[in-house]
Design a protein around this motif. Structure first.
Motif, short mmCIF file in Angstrom:
data_model
loop_
_atom_site.label_atom_id
_atom_site.label_comp_id
_atom_site.label_asym_id
_atom_site.label_seq_id
_atom_site.Cartn_x
_atom_site.Cartn_y
_atom_site.Cartn_z
N ASP A 45 6.19 1.53 7.35
CA ASP A 45 5.47 2.05 6.18
C ASP A 45 4.14 2.67 6.57
O ASP A 45 3.25 2.81 5.72
N GLY A 53 3.72 2.58 0.57
CA GLY A 53 4.71 1.63 0.09
C GLY A 53 4.83 1.69 -1.42
O GLY A 53 4.55 2.72 -2.03
N GLN A 54 5.20 0.56 -2.01
CA GLN A 54 5.40 0.47 -3.45
C GLN A 54 4.48 -0.61 -4.02
O GLN A 54 4.25 -1.65 -3.40
N HIS A 56 3.89 -2.11 -8.11
CA HIS A 56 4.15 -2.00 -9.56
C HIS A 56 5.10 -0.84 -9.86
O HIS A 56 4.87 -0.06 -10.77
N GLN A 57 6.15 -0.69 -9.08
CA GLN A 57 7.17 0.35 -9.23
C GLN A 57 6.61 1.77 -9.08
O GLN A 57 7.17 2.72 -9.59
N HIS A 58 5.50 1.93 -8.37
CA HIS A 58 4.92 3.24 -8.10
C HIS A 58 4.64 3.37 -6.61
O HIS A 58 4.38 2.38 -5.93
N LYS A 59 4.67 4.60 -6.12
CA LYS A 59 4.29 4.85 -4.74
C LYS A 59 2.82 4.46 -4.56
O LYS A 59 1.98 4.77 -5.41
N GLN A 60 2.52 3.77 -3.48
CA GLN A 60 1.15 3.37 -3.17
C GLN A 60 0.75 3.95 -1.82
O GLN A 60 1.53 3.92 -0.87
N LEU A 77 -2.37 5.14 -6.51
CA LEU A 77 -1.00 5.20 -7.02
C LEU A 77 -0.82 6.64 -7.54
O LEU A 77 -1.05 6.90 -8.72
#
Length: 79
Positions: A45, A53-54, A56-60, A77
């Motif tokens: 990653d 990475g991810q 809260h269901q978002h790309k970080q 995010l």
């Protein structure tokens, strides 16, 4: 204070860091192709200085570091 490796001796204000962060998502600093490459993981990653990475269901996209008692962490995010 002697700084090891890539700590860089960077001094900044919160407003400077905010302006830098906002500029990262425009073409002011890098073109779209360069930003996409910078934030594309090359090993696990890890991208070019960024952890991708991810959260809260978002790309970080994140980067952090520390030296002695000084800590920095930048996380976004993207839309």
């Amino acid at each position: 204070m002697s700084l090891p490796y890539a700590a860089g001796s960077l001094y900044s204000t919160a407003n400077d860091l905010y302006r830098w962060d906002r500029a990262l998502y425009t073409d002011k600093l890098l073109g779209k192709a360069s930003r996409e490459k910078m934030w594309t993981p090359v090993k696990n990653d890890y991208a070019y200085g960024w952890a991708v990475g991810q959260a809260h269901q978002h790309k970080q996209i994140a980067h952090g570091g520390w030296h002695q008692r000084i800590f920095h962490f930048c996380r976004t995010l993207p839309g």
